[in-house]
Design a protein around this motif. Structure first.
Motif, PDB file in Angstrom:
ATOM      1  N   LEU A 153      74.890  25.570  46.032  1.00 41.71           N
ATOM      2  CA  LEU A 153      73.840  26.070  45.138  1.00 41.71           C
ATOM      3  C   LEU A 153      72.946  24.940  44.647  1.00 41.71           C
ATOM      4  O   LEU A 153      71.726  25.093  44.585  1.00 41.71           O
ATOM      5  CB  LEU A 153      74.456  26.825  43.956  1.00 41.71           C
ATOM      6  N   PHE A 154      73.558  23.798  44.291  1.00 42.35           N
ATOM      7  CA  PHE A 154      72.755  22.673  43.818  1.00 42.35           C
ATOM      8  C   PHE A 154      71.761  22.212  44.889  1.00 42.35           C
ATOM      9  O   PHE A 154      70.601  21.947  44.589  1.00 42.35           O
ATOM     10  CB  PHE A 154      73.629  21.492  43.382  1.00 42.35           C
ATOM     11  N   CYS A 155      72.209  22.095  46.117  1.00 41.65           N
ATOM     12  CA  CYS A 155      71.307  21.663  47.196  1.00 41.65           C
ATOM     13  C   CYS A 155      70.158  22.641  47.372  1.00 41.65           C
ATOM     14  O   CYS A 155      68.994  22.240  47.477  1.00 41.65           O
ATOM     15  CB  CYS A 155      72.079  21.499  48.505  1.00 41.65           C
ATOM     16  N   MET A 156      70.475  23.919  47.390  1.00 38.47           N
ATOM     17  CA  MET A 156      69.426  24.929  47.537  1.00 38.47           C
ATOM     18  C   MET A 156      68.455  24.895  46.363  1.00 38.47           C
ATOM     19  O   MET A 156      67.231  24.866  46.555  1.00 38.47           O
ATOM     20  CB  MET A 156      70.048  26.329  47.639  1.00 38.47           C
ATOM     21  N   GLU A 157      68.999  24.867  45.158  1.00 43.29           N
ATOM     22  CA  GLU A 157      68.136  24.909  43.972  1.00 43.29           C
ATOM     23  C   GLU A 157      67.326  23.629  43.799  1.00 43.29           C
ATOM     24  O   GLU A 157      66.161  23.691  43.388  1.00 43.29           O
ATOM     25  CB  GLU A 157      68.965  25.191  42.724  1.00 43.29           C
ATOM     26  N   SER A 158      67.903  22.487  44.117  1.00 46.37           N
ATOM     27  CA  SER A 158      67.125  21.252  43.983  1.00 46.37           C
ATOM     28  C   SER A 158      65.987  21.226  44.999  1.00 46.37           C
ATOM     29  O   SER A 158      64.877  20.805  44.674  1.00 46.37           O
ATOM     30  CB  SER A 158      68.011  20.013  44.100  1.00 46.37           C
ATOM     31  N   ASN A 159      66.227  21.724  46.215  1.00 44.52           N
ATOM     32  CA  ASN A 159      65.146  21.796  47.203  1.00 44.52           C
ATOM     33  C   ASN A 159      64.048  22.738  46.727  1.00 44.52           C
ATOM     34  O   ASN A 159      62.851  22.428  46.844  1.00 44.52           O
ATOM     35  CB  ASN A 159      65.675  22.240  48.568  1.00 44.52           C
ATOM     36  N   LEU A 160      64.439  23.884  46.194  1.00 42.83           N
ATOM     37  CA  LEU A 160      63.447  24.826  45.672  1.00 42.83           C
ATOM     38  C   LEU A 160      62.649  24.214  44.529  1.00 42.83           C
ATOM     39  O   LEU A 160      61.419  24.355  44.475  1.00 42.83           O
ATOM     40  CB  LEU A 160      64.133  26.111  45.193  1.00 42.83           C
ATOM     41  N   LEU A 161      63.331  23.528  43.624  1.00 41.49           N
ATOM     42  CA  LEU A 161      62.647  22.923  42.486  1.00 41.49           C
ATOM     43  C   LEU A 161      61.665  21.845  42.940  1.00 41.49           C
ATOM     44  O   LEU A 161      60.529  21.768  42.454  1.00 41.49           O
ATOM     45  CB  LEU A 161      63.664  22.344  41.494  1.00 41.49           C
ATOM     46  N   LEU A 220      60.105  21.711  45.762  1.00 42.26           N
ATOM     47  CA  LEU A 220      58.968  22.389  46.402  1.00 42.26           C
ATOM     48  C   LEU A 220      58.075  23.077  45.371  1.00 42.26           C
ATOM     49  O   LEU A 220      56.855  23.086  45.506  1.00 42.26           O
ATOM     50  CB  LEU A 220      59.471  23.386  47.448  1.00 42.26           C
ATOM     51  N   HIS A 221      58.673  23.624  44.329  1.00 41.33           N
ATOM     52  CA  HIS A 221      57.883  24.251  43.259  1.00 41.33           C
ATOM     53  C   HIS A 221      57.084  23.192  42.490  1.00 41.33           C
ATOM     54  O   HIS A 221      55.938  23.447  42.112  1.00 41.33           O
ATOM     55  CB  HIS A 221      58.799  25.024  42.308  1.00 41.33           C
ATOM     56  N   ARG A 222      57.691  22.047  42.269  1.00 41.62           N
ATOM     57  CA  ARG A 222      56.975  20.969  41.568  1.00 41.62           C
ATOM     58  C   ARG A 222      55.724  20.549  42.341  1.00 41.62           C
ATOM     59  O   ARG A 222      54.714  20.201  41.740  1.00 41.62           O
ATOM     60  CB  ARG A 222      57.884  19.755  41.392  1.00 41.62           C
ATOM     61  N   GLU A 223      55.812  20.573  43.668  1.00 36.40           N
ATOM     62  CA  GLU A 223      54.659  20.220  44.515  1.00 36.40           C
ATOM     63  C   GLU A 223      53.539  21.240  44.414  1.00 36.40           C
ATOM     64  O   GLU A 223      52.373  20.894  44.477  1.00 36.40           O
ATOM     65  CB  GLU A 223      55.077  20.149  45.996  1.00 36.40           C
ATOM     66  N   GLU A 224      53.914  22.519  44.312  1.00 37.49           N
ATOM     67  CA  GLU A 224      52.929  23.604  44.361  1.00 37.49           C
ATOM     68  C   GLU A 224      53.424  24.783  43.531  1.00 37.49           C
ATOM     69  O   GLU A 224      54.389  25.435  43.908  1.00 37.49           O
ATOM     70  CB  GLU A 224      52.701  24.030  45.822  1.00 37.49           C
ATOM     71  N   PHE A 257      62.018  29.030  37.758  1.00 33.73           N
ATOM     72  CA  PHE A 257      61.787  27.591  37.859  1.00 33.73           C
ATOM     73  C   PHE A 257      61.783  26.925  36.489  1.00 33.73           C
ATOM     74  O   PHE A 257      62.227  25.786  36.355  1.00 33.73           O
ATOM     75  CB  PHE A 257      60.508  27.309  38.647  1.00 33.73           C
ATOM     76  N   GLN A 258      61.323  27.629  35.465  1.00 35.55           N
ATOM     77  CA  GLN A 258      61.429  27.092  34.091  1.00 35.55           C
ATOM     78  C   GLN A 258      62.903  26.927  33.737  1.00 35.55           C
ATOM     79  O   GLN A 258      63.308  25.910  33.164  1.00 35.55           O
ATOM     80  CB  GLN A 258      60.748  28.039  33.104  1.00 35.55           C
ATOM     81  N   TYR A 259      63.699  27.932  34.087  1.00 34.21           N
ATOM     82  CA  TYR A 259      65.130  27.896  33.793  1.00 34.21           C
ATOM     83  C   TYR A 259      65.820  26.727  34.498  1.00 34.21           C
ATOM     84  O   TYR A 259      66.553  25.960  33.869  1.00 34.21           O
ATOM     85  CB  TYR A 259      65.781  29.232  34.185  1.00 34.21           C
ATOM     86  N   ILE A 260      65.616  26.579  35.813  1.00 36.39           N
ATOM     87  CA  ILE A 260      66.338  25.501  36.499  1.00 36.39           C
ATOM     88  C   ILE A 260      65.783  24.126  36.149  1.00 36.39           C
ATOM     89  O   ILE A 260      66.526  23.150  36.163  1.00 36.39           O
ATOM     90  CB  ILE A 260      66.469  25.698  38.033  1.00 36.39           C
ATOM     91  N   GLU A 261      64.513  24.052  35.801  1.00 35.65           N
ATOM     92  CA  GLU A 261      63.963  22.771  35.326  1.00 35.65           C
ATOM     93  C   GLU A 261      64.659  22.386  34.027  1.00 35.65           C
ATOM     94  O   GLU A 261      65.075  21.238  33.858  1.00 35.65           O
ATOM     95  CB  GLU A 261      62.451  22.869  35.134  1.00 35.65           C
ATOM     96  N   ASP A 280      66.488  17.190  35.164  1.00 37.96           N
ATOM     97  CA  ASP A 280      66.678  15.738  35.046  1.00 37.96           C
ATOM     98  C   ASP A 280      67.623  15.181  36.114  1.00 37.96           C
ATOM     99  O   ASP A 280      67.645  13.978  36.347  1.00 37.96           O
ATOM    100  CB  ASP A 280      67.173  15.368  33.648  1.00 37.96           C
ATOM    101  N   THR A 281      68.384  16.038  36.788  1.00 37.26           N
ATOM    102  CA  THR A 281      69.279  15.563  37.855  1.00 37.26           C
ATOM    103  C   THR A 281      68.653  15.687  39.241  1.00 37.26           C
ATOM    104  O   THR A 281      69.226  15.202  40.211  1.00 37.26           O
ATOM    105  CB  THR A 281      70.621  16.330  37.855  1.00 37.26           C
ATOM    106  N   VAL A 282      67.495  16.332  39.313  1.00 43.42           N
ATOM    107  CA  VAL A 282      66.806  16.510  40.594  1.00 43.42           C
ATOM    108  C   VAL A 282      65.758  15.421  40.723  1.00 43.42           C
ATOM    109  O   VAL A 282      64.852  15.319  39.897  1.00 43.42           O
ATOM    110  CB  VAL A 282      66.159  17.911  40.701  1.00 43.42           C
ATOM    111  N   LYS A 283      65.905  14.621  41.762  1.00 45.28           N
ATOM    112  CA  LYS A 283      64.991  13.504  41.982  1.00 45.28           C
ATOM    113  C   LYS A 283      63.565  13.994  42.155  1.00 45.28           C
ATOM    114  O   LYS A 283      63.320  15.092  42.640  1.00 45.28           O
ATOM    115  CB  LYS A 283      65.414  12.709  43.219  1.00 45.28           C
ATOM    116  N   LYS A 284      62.639  13.144  41.779  1.00 46.92           N
ATOM    117  CA  LYS A 284      61.214  13.472  41.915  1.00 46.92           C
ATOM    118  C   LYS A 284      60.716  12.945  43.255  1.00 46.92           C
ATOM    119  O   LYS A 284      59.793  12.162  43.335  1.00 46.92           O
ATOM    120  CB  LYS A 284      60.421  12.859  40.768  1.00 46.92           C
ATOM    121  N   ASP A 285      61.385  13.389  44.338  1.00 45.45           N
ATOM    122  CA  ASP A 285      60.983  12.983  45.679  1.00 45.45           C
ATOM    123  C   ASP A 285      60.849  14.227  46.540  1.00 45.45           C
ATOM    124  O   ASP A 285      60.956  15.352  46.036  1.00 45.45           O
ATOM    125  CB  ASP A 285      61.982  11.987  46.281  1.00 45.45           C
TER     126      ASP A 285
END
Length: 184
Positions: free
Chosen positions: A36-44, A46-50, A153-157, A162-167
């Motif tokens: 779940l973390f891998c999926m959600e961090s990837n989604l987050l 991608l959402h941060r980008e657009e 996305f507000q919820y998972i942010e 803070d644990t999801v890298k900004k890359d």
């Protein structure tokens, strides 16, 4: 063989896959936290980008992933063209990068030598990702009702931002029992 998908099939894939694989009940997510973390961090990421990559597009992306998996298992190539957008394709790709050896070459390399050629082995491999995708869909529906189209996305942010890298590197997880003794 390419099979056109109708709206009914696109919208009903979650129910079909839940019947086949089961689902994660609310409160049982801890057992599936790595996937779940891998999926959600990837989604987050991608959402941060657009920001157009919102909850609705993410549910569509989940359906695309579920149909992709169903296609692998049934040896059918689905024509999803009528349902694809730039946003849901990016999200679907991010989700697939978190678990799919046919999308992510790093996973394919880690699974080299394992037997994913048989239908039984492939079905066993995809059980975890399917359950996680179905759980994510329920979560997105809940947070969209509570906070609007970007509510998830507000919820998972708030929860894990803070644990999801900004890359832009897509995270992934591979079950240890499938990899066996091979070093990753």
């Amino acid at each position: 063989m390419e099979k056109k998908i109708k709206r009914y099939d696109f919208d009903r894939i979650s129910g079909r896959m839940a019947q086949k694989f089961g689902s994660i009940k609310k409160g049982e997510e801890e057992e599936h936290s790595i996937s779940l973390f891998c999926m959600e961090s990837n989604l987050l990421k991608l959402h941060r980008e657009e920001e157009k990559r919102d909850g609705r597009r993410t549910v569509e992306a989940i359906h695309i992933c579920l149909l992709t998996i169903d296609g692998y298992l049934r040896e059918i190539n689905y024509d999803l063209g009528a349902f694809l957008s730039e946003e849901n394709q990016a999200l679907a790709h991010g989700l697939l990068m978190s678990f799919d050896p046919f999308t992510n070459p790093e996973i394919r390399e880690a699974l080299e030598g394992s037997d994913l050629d048989s239908g039984e082995a492939m079905e066993a491999y995809y059980e975890e990702p399917v359950k996680c995708l179905l759980r994510l869909e329920k979560s997105i529906e809940l947070w969209t009702k509570a906070r609007g189209n970007n509510g998830y996305f507000q919820y998972i942010e708030d929860l894990m931002g803070d644990t999801v890298k900004k890359d832009t590197k897509m995270e992934f997880a591979v079950p240890a029992d499938i990899v066996g003794t091979q070093e990753i």
